[in-house]
Enzyme design. Structure first.
Site, mmCIF file in Angstrom:
data_model
loop_
_atom_site.group_PDB
_atom_site.id
_atom_site.type_symbol
_atom_site.label_atom_id
_atom_site.label_comp_id
_atom_site.label_asym_id
_atom_site.label_seq_id
_atom_site.Cartn_x
_atom_site.Cartn_y
_atom_site.Cartn_z
ATOM 1 N N SER A 55 16.381 -4.873 6.172
ATOM 2 C CA SER A 55 17.767 -4.633 6.585
ATOM 3 C C SER A 55 18.382 -3.492 5.784
ATOM 4 C CB SER A 55 18.603 -5.903 6.418
ATOM 5 O OG SER A 55 18.771 -6.223 5.049
ATOM 6 N N SER A 56 17.939 -3.314 4.543
ATOM 7 C CA SER A 56 18.561 -2.276 3.707
ATOM 8 C C SER A 56 18.207 -0.878 4.225
ATOM 9 C CB SER A 56 18.150 -2.427 2.243
ATOM 10 O OG SER A 56 16.757 -2.282 2.078
ATOM 11 N N ASP A 73 9.695 1.458 4.654
ATOM 12 C CA ASP A 73 10.826 0.890 5.399
ATOM 13 C C ASP A 73 11.624 1.975 6.116
ATOM 14 O OD1 ASP A 73 9.875 -1.250 4.018
ATOM 15 O OD2 ASP A 73 11.690 -1.622 2.836
ATOM 16 N N GLY A 76 12.458 -9.592 4.326
ATOM 17 C CA GLY A 76 11.255 -8.769 4.414
ATOM 18 C C GLY A 76 11.176 -7.906 5.662
ATOM 19 N N THR A 87 0.827 -1.211 0.000
ATOM 20 C CA THR A 87 0.000 0.000 0.000
ATOM 21 C C THR A 87 0.860 1.259 0.000
ATOM 22 O OG1 THR A 87 -0.154 -0.295 2.377
ATOM 23 C CG2 THR A 87 -2.082 -0.954 1.087
HETATM 24 P P1 ADP Z 1 15.707 -6.432 3.028
HETATM 25 O O1 ADP Z 1 15.792 -4.949 3.080
HETATM 26 O O2 ADP Z 1 14.308 -6.942 2.931
HETATM 27 O O3 ADP Z 1 16.446 -7.117 4.135
HETATM 28 P P2 ADP Z 1 17.144 -5.995 0.573
HETATM 29 O O4 ADP Z 1 17.494 -6.894 -0.564
HETATM 30 O O5 ADP Z 1 16.373 -4.771 0.304
HETATM 31 O O6 ADP Z 1 16.405 -6.907 1.670
HETATM 32 O O7 ADP Z 1 18.486 -5.544 1.311
HETATM 33 C C1 ADP Z 1 19.452 -6.490 1.685
HETATM 34 C C2 ADP Z 1 20.825 -5.971 1.282
HETATM 35 O O8 ADP Z 1 21.167 -4.820 2.095
HETATM 36 C C3 ADP Z 1 21.942 -6.953 1.557
HETATM 37 O O9 ADP Z 1 22.059 -7.900 0.508
HETATM 38 C C4 ADP Z 1 23.133 -6.013 1.636
HETATM 39 O O10 ADP Z 1 23.557 -5.626 0.351
HETATM 40 C C5 ADP Z 1 22.566 -4.792 2.332
HETATM 41 N N1 ADP Z 1 22.776 -4.844 3.787
HETATM 42 C C6 ADP Z 1 21.836 -4.828 4.744
HETATM 43 N N2 ADP Z 1 22.390 -4.891 5.989
HETATM 44 C C7 ADP Z 1 23.736 -4.947 5.814
HETATM 45 C C8 ADP Z 1 24.852 -5.064 6.698
HETATM 46 N N3 ADP Z 1 24.696 -5.152 8.014
HETATM 47 N N4 ADP Z 1 26.085 -5.103 6.148
HETATM 48 C C9 ADP Z 1 26.238 -5.032 4.804
HETATM 49 N N5 ADP Z 1 25.221 -4.946 3.921
HETATM 50 C C10 ADP Z 1 23.974 -4.915 4.397
HETATM 51 MG MG MG Z 2 15.144 -3.650 1.562
#
Ligand code: ADP
Ligand code: MG
Length: 390
Positions: free
Chosen positions: A130-131, A175, A127, A39
């Site tokens: 982390s990004s 996010d 999901g 959404t």
């Molecule tokens: P999500 O945001 O759902 O976890 P994404 O594919 O959007 O998945 O983001 C994941 C990517 O973010 C990882 O593959 C990496 O490139 C980067 N990333 C996230 N956290 C870290 C970290 N602690 N150290 C290095 N890269 C990271």
């Molecule tokens: Mg992401």
């Protein structure tokens, strides 16, 4: 690892890499959506919660304009100058950091360099965002080191821009907003158009539990783009009947019923899901406030059915996980989380039933799929900031 141990671990590792001690730790949490799939880019509503899984960056300012960044979660490191920010194809994860520096400077902020070491407890690509946590932790560090006059909403928008324009992922605002503006003990009812929130207290006896299917999410990037395009097509067609409609957020369920037949079949299914899901976010806020357990159950169940049958972001593992979560006696509600196509799902359960719930889901899901899921409780936390010493 508790906070003190984590700080010590990062300090030791920082010293090994940079030969000095860090002077500051920034932190930014991941998030889970309790309602509101897809959404956000339709300018609608999401019920979101920042969670006690987060990214930390230990850092020390530099007097020059060099950034050196490493991660305890990923191989490789990268060094670049703030005057010459390019993409790093060899160590692509560093583009999240580079992107944030780039958009901050383009927005007119004066930055200076730092040495930084990242450590995150958010699983990647499951999901929970982390990004965005990495982006928001980076922006928070720049803000603290350079006394930038940016509020949390502005910071979230710049981080989204970094992901959209520099990294090249066309995500909505959910996010970054959740990571920057989360609140302890509360979920946020986020209005993705106005970028405002009402906070909603979670009932005391409720526990939010992540149930990670650990299914491979190969489709997510390409299908995400297709869903966005289908929603945009729906808006274009509906705007002919309702001038002033610029996003699906503007279309009421009754208006949609009038003109659903004028849309191509797939576009109609996507739009119907978004319009219903938006309403479900508002209904969930009421259900939480009134402790209405039967509404919670049906809203989360309908959200999943719509995601599976109308938006078509399901997969066999998600179906198996839904069955496992819903067949546990203590489940109040269960649905998908994040963008779908595998990854994490989310349950609301009675706090006292965490152990039997976890055992039940692990057993049932593994029996159905042969995959061992990750099942763990999460709690709502405050948005990004400095790590405050305990
Ligand atoms: P999500 O945001 O759902 O976890 P994404 O594919 O959007 O998945 O983001 C994941 C990517 O973010 C990882 O593959 C990496 O490139 C980067 N990333 C996230 N956290 C870290 C970290 N602690 N150290 C290095 N890269 C990271
Ligand atoms: Mg992401």
């Amino acid at each position: 690892m508790n906070q003190t141990e984590r700080q010590q671990y990062l300090t030791t590792e920082f010293f090994k890499r940079f030969g000095q001690l860090p002077t500051l730790f920034s932190r930014a949490p991941g998030r889970v959506d309790l309602m509101g799939s897809h959404t956000d880019y339709n300018h609608g509503y999401v019920m979101t919660m920042a969670i006690d899984r987060d990214a930390w960056i230990a850092a020390r300012p530099r007097t020059d304009r060099q950034i050196s960044i490493a991660s305890l979660n990923m191989d490789g490191s990268s060094t670049f100058l703030l005057d010459d920010i390019t993409h790093d194809n060899a160590v692509p994860w560093t583009n999240y950091v580079r992107g944030v520096a780039d958009v901050l400077q383009i927005a007119g902020h004066n930055l200076s360099g730092f040495d930084g070491l990242i450590h995150s407890t958010i699983p990647f690509g499951s999901g929970l965002s982390s990004s965005a946590a990495l982006e928001v932790a980076t922006a928070t560090l720049f803000k603290l080191f350079n006394n930038l006059g940016i509020d949390s909403v502005g910071l979230a928008l710049l981080c989204q821009r970094a992901e959209n324009q520099f990294v090249g992922v066309n995500c909505g605002i959910l996010d970054q907003y959740s990571s920057a503006l989360g609140q302890t003990g509360r979920a946020l009812l986020l209005d993705c158009r106005n970028l405002t929130t009402e906070t909603v207290a979670l009932p005391k006896n409720f526990q939010v539990v992540i149930c990670d299917t650990r299914a491979k999410r190969a489709l997510v990037r390409s299908e995400y783009g297709k869903r966005r395009a289908q929603c945009e097509e729906g808006v274009r067609r509906l705007a002919k009947f309702y001038p002033g409609v610029t996003a699906l957020r503007d279309v009421s369920p009754a208006q949609f019923d009038e003109h659903e037949a004028d849309l191509p079949e797939t576009v109609a299914k996507r739009c119907r899901f978004i319009i219903q899901e938006n309403q479900r976010v508002l209904d969930l806020a009421n259900a939480l406030s009134n402790n209405d357990l039967s509404a919670l159950k049906s809203l989360t169940a309908d959200s999943y059915l719509g995601a599976r049958d109308l938006y078509q972001i399901g997969c066999p593992e998600m179906e198996a996980m839904m069955k496992a979560m819903n067949s546990a006696p203590s489940t109040i509600g269960a649905r998908q989380a994040g963008a779908g196509f595998g990854g994490s799902m989310v349950s609301l359960i009675d706090t006292y039933s965490l152990k039997p719930f976890t055992r039940h889901v692990q057993k049932e899901y593994t029996a159905a799929t042969g995959i061992e899921p990750k099942v763990y409780p999460v709690n709502s936390v405050a948005g990004a900031g400095p790590v405050v010493p305990v």
